[in-house]
Design a protein around this motif. Sequence first.
Motif, PDB file in Angstrom:
ATOM      1  N   ASP A  35      41.428  42.083  27.678  1.00  0.00           N
ATOM      2  CA  ASP A  35      40.433  42.657  26.759  1.00  0.00           C
ATOM      3  C   ASP A  35      40.002  44.053  27.169  1.00  0.00           C
ATOM      4  N   ALA A  36      40.238  44.434  28.423  1.00  0.00           N
ATOM      5  CA  ALA A  36      39.786  45.734  28.920  1.00  0.00           C
ATOM      6  C   ALA A  36      40.657  46.889  28.449  1.00  0.00           C
ATOM      7  N   ALA A  37      41.670  46.623  27.635  1.00  0.00           N
ATOM      8  CA  ALA A  37      42.547  47.700  27.170  1.00  0.00           C
ATOM      9  C   ALA A  37      41.831  48.647  26.220  1.00  0.00           C
ATOM     10  N   VAL A  38      40.890  48.120  25.443  1.00  0.00           N
ATOM     11  CA  VAL A  38      40.147  48.995  24.549  1.00  0.00           C
ATOM     12  C   VAL A  38      39.011  49.648  25.327  1.00  0.00           C
ATOM     13  N   ALA A  42      36.260  48.248  28.458  1.00  0.00           N
ATOM     14  CA  ALA A  42      36.775  48.427  29.821  1.00  0.00           C
ATOM     15  C   ALA A  42      35.665  48.417  30.867  1.00  0.00           C
ATOM     16  N   GLY A  43      34.542  49.027  30.586  1.00  0.00           N
ATOM     17  CA  GLY A  43      33.458  49.093  31.556  1.00  0.00           C
ATOM     18  C   GLY A  43      32.853  47.744  31.880  1.00  0.00           C
ATOM     19  N   SER A  44      32.835  46.840  30.921  1.00  0.00           N
ATOM     20  CA  SER A  44      32.240  45.524  31.165  1.00  0.00           C
ATOM     21  C   SER A  44      33.150  44.629  31.996  1.00  0.00           C
ATOM     22  N   ALA A  45      34.417  44.991  32.152  1.00  0.00           N
ATOM     23  CA  ALA A  45      35.355  44.163  32.910  1.00  0.00           C
ATOM     24  C   ALA A  45      34.969  44.059  34.382  1.00  0.00           C
ATOM     25  N   ILE A  46      34.257  45.040  34.896  1.00  0.00           N
ATOM     26  CA  ILE A  46      33.861  45.000  36.304  1.00  0.00           C
ATOM     27  C   ILE A  46      32.845  43.890  36.565  1.00  0.00           C
ATOM     28  N   PHE A  47      32.119  43.476  35.535  1.00  0.00           N
ATOM     29  CA  PHE A  47      31.120  42.433  35.693  1.00  0.00           C
ATOM     30  C   PHE A  47      31.693  41.035  35.489  1.00  0.00           C
ATOM     31  N   SER A  48      32.959  40.934  35.098  1.00  0.00           N
ATOM     32  CA  SER A  48      33.570  39.616  34.918  1.00  0.00           C
ATOM     33  C   SER A  48      33.907  39.006  36.279  1.00  0.00           C
ATOM     34  N   ASP A  49      34.238  37.724  36.285  1.00  0.00           N
ATOM     35  CA  ASP A  49      34.574  37.042  37.542  1.00  0.00           C
ATOM     36  C   ASP A  49      35.830  37.615  38.190  1.00  0.00           C
ATOM     37  N   GLN A  50      36.771  38.104  37.374  1.00  0.00           N
ATOM     38  CA  GLN A  50      38.018  38.649  37.907  1.00  0.00           C
ATOM     39  C   GLN A  50      37.864  40.082  38.409  1.00  0.00           C
ATOM     40  N   GLY A  51      36.829  40.770  38.000  1.00  0.00           N
ATOM     41  CA  GLY A  51      36.658  42.164  38.374  1.00  0.00           C
ATOM     42  C   GLY A  51      37.514  43.064  37.501  1.00  0.00           C
ATOM     43  N   LEU A  52      37.686  44.277  37.940  1.00  0.00           N
ATOM     44  CA  LEU A  52      38.429  45.277  37.177  1.00  0.00           C
ATOM     45  C   LEU A  52      39.675  45.676  37.950  1.00  0.00           C
ATOM     46  N   ASP A  53      40.828  45.464  37.345  1.00  0.00           N
ATOM     47  CA  ASP A  53      42.097  45.828  37.969  1.00  0.00           C
ATOM     48  C   ASP A  53      42.604  47.103  37.311  1.00  0.00           C
ATOM     49  N   TYR A  54      42.702  48.174  38.086  1.00  0.00           N
ATOM     50  CA  TYR A  54      43.193  49.432  37.536  1.00  0.00           C
ATOM     51  C   TYR A  54      44.672  49.317  37.224  1.00  0.00           C
ATOM     52  N   LEU A  55      45.059  49.784  36.057  1.00  0.00           N
ATOM     53  CA  LEU A  55      46.420  49.714  35.532  1.00  0.00           C
ATOM     54  C   LEU A  55      46.921  48.274  35.461  1.00  0.00           C
ATOM     55  N   GLY A  56      45.986  47.312  35.349  1.00  0.00           N
ATOM     56  CA  GLY A  56      46.364  45.915  35.204  1.00  0.00           C
ATOM     57  C   GLY A  56      46.973  45.300  36.450  1.00  0.00           C
ATOM     58  N   ASN A  57      46.884  45.975  37.572  1.00  0.00           N
ATOM     59  CA  ASN A  57      47.503  45.514  38.813  1.00  0.00           C
ATOM     60  C   ASN A  57      46.411  45.249  39.851  1.00  0.00           C
ATOM     61  N   PRO A  58      46.187  43.970  40.233  1.00  0.00           N
ATOM     62  CA  PRO A  58      45.132  43.679  41.208  1.00  0.00           C
ATOM     63  C   PRO A  58      45.440  44.220  42.603  1.00  0.00           C
ATOM     64  N   ASN A  59      46.699  44.548  42.874  1.00  0.00           N
ATOM     65  CA  ASN A  59      47.065  45.079  44.188  1.00  0.00           C
ATOM     66  C   ASN A  59      46.800  46.577  44.309  1.00  0.00           C
ATOM     67  N   LEU A  60      46.660  47.258  43.169  1.00  0.00           N
ATOM     68  CA  LEU A  60      46.440  48.700  43.183  1.00  0.00           C
ATOM     69  C   LEU A  60      44.991  49.003  43.566  1.00  0.00           C
ATOM     70  N   VAL A  61      44.066  48.733  42.681  1.00  0.00           N
ATOM     71  CA  VAL A  61      42.634  48.840  42.955  1.00  0.00           C
ATOM     72  C   VAL A  61      41.977  47.669  42.253  1.00  0.00           C
ATOM     73  N   HIS A  62      41.295  46.834  43.009  1.00  0.00           N
ATOM     74  CA  HIS A  62      40.614  45.674  42.453  1.00  0.00           C
ATOM     75  C   HIS A  62      39.116  45.864  42.683  1.00  0.00           C
ATOM     76  N   ALA A  63      38.423  46.337  41.663  1.00  0.00           N
ATOM     77  CA  ALA A  63      37.002  46.661  41.785  1.00  0.00           C
ATOM     78  C   ALA A  63      36.152  45.499  41.306  1.00  0.00           C
ATOM     79  N   GLN A  64      35.222  45.071  42.152  1.00  0.00           N
ATOM     80  CA  GLN A  64      34.294  44.011  41.757  1.00  0.00           C
ATOM     81  C   GLN A  64      32.847  44.432  41.955  1.00  0.00           C
TER      82      GLN A  64
END
Length: 122
Positions: A35-38, A42-64
């Motif tokens: 859902d963070a593609a739009v 995107a900004g609200s994704a950081i507050f989800s349980d999964q956090g925010l994965d930059y470029l859709g890759n949790p290994n790149l930057v996983h911001a929580q």
Amino acid sequence: NRVLGGIHARWAMLGALGCVTPELLQSNGAADFGDAAVWFKAGSAIFSDQGLDYLGNPNLVHAQSIVATVAVQVILMGQAEAFRNDPAGTLDWAEGLDRLHPGGPFDPLGLADDPDTFAELK
């Protein structure tokens, strides 16, 4: 002020690119942002349980943490502004460059090589 308008326009162009890129990558199947593609979600994704994965890759930057994300952004933006405003003139390679239209390494396409064309672009 013309200088501030130019700077704000450049940040706005980068922001627009940041809004469009995730949507284009997801629509072409190059990345899965969920859902963070739009841009307005995107900004609200950081507050989800999964956090925010930059470029859709949790290994790149996983911001929580929003605090850590804001701190990193303030530091990076501060460095960019300090680099642009270098009052001490410690950047030897930037000596003699215009701060609003620097040219040199900031002109990879060589648009400022011809003074007449450069004046027209300004």
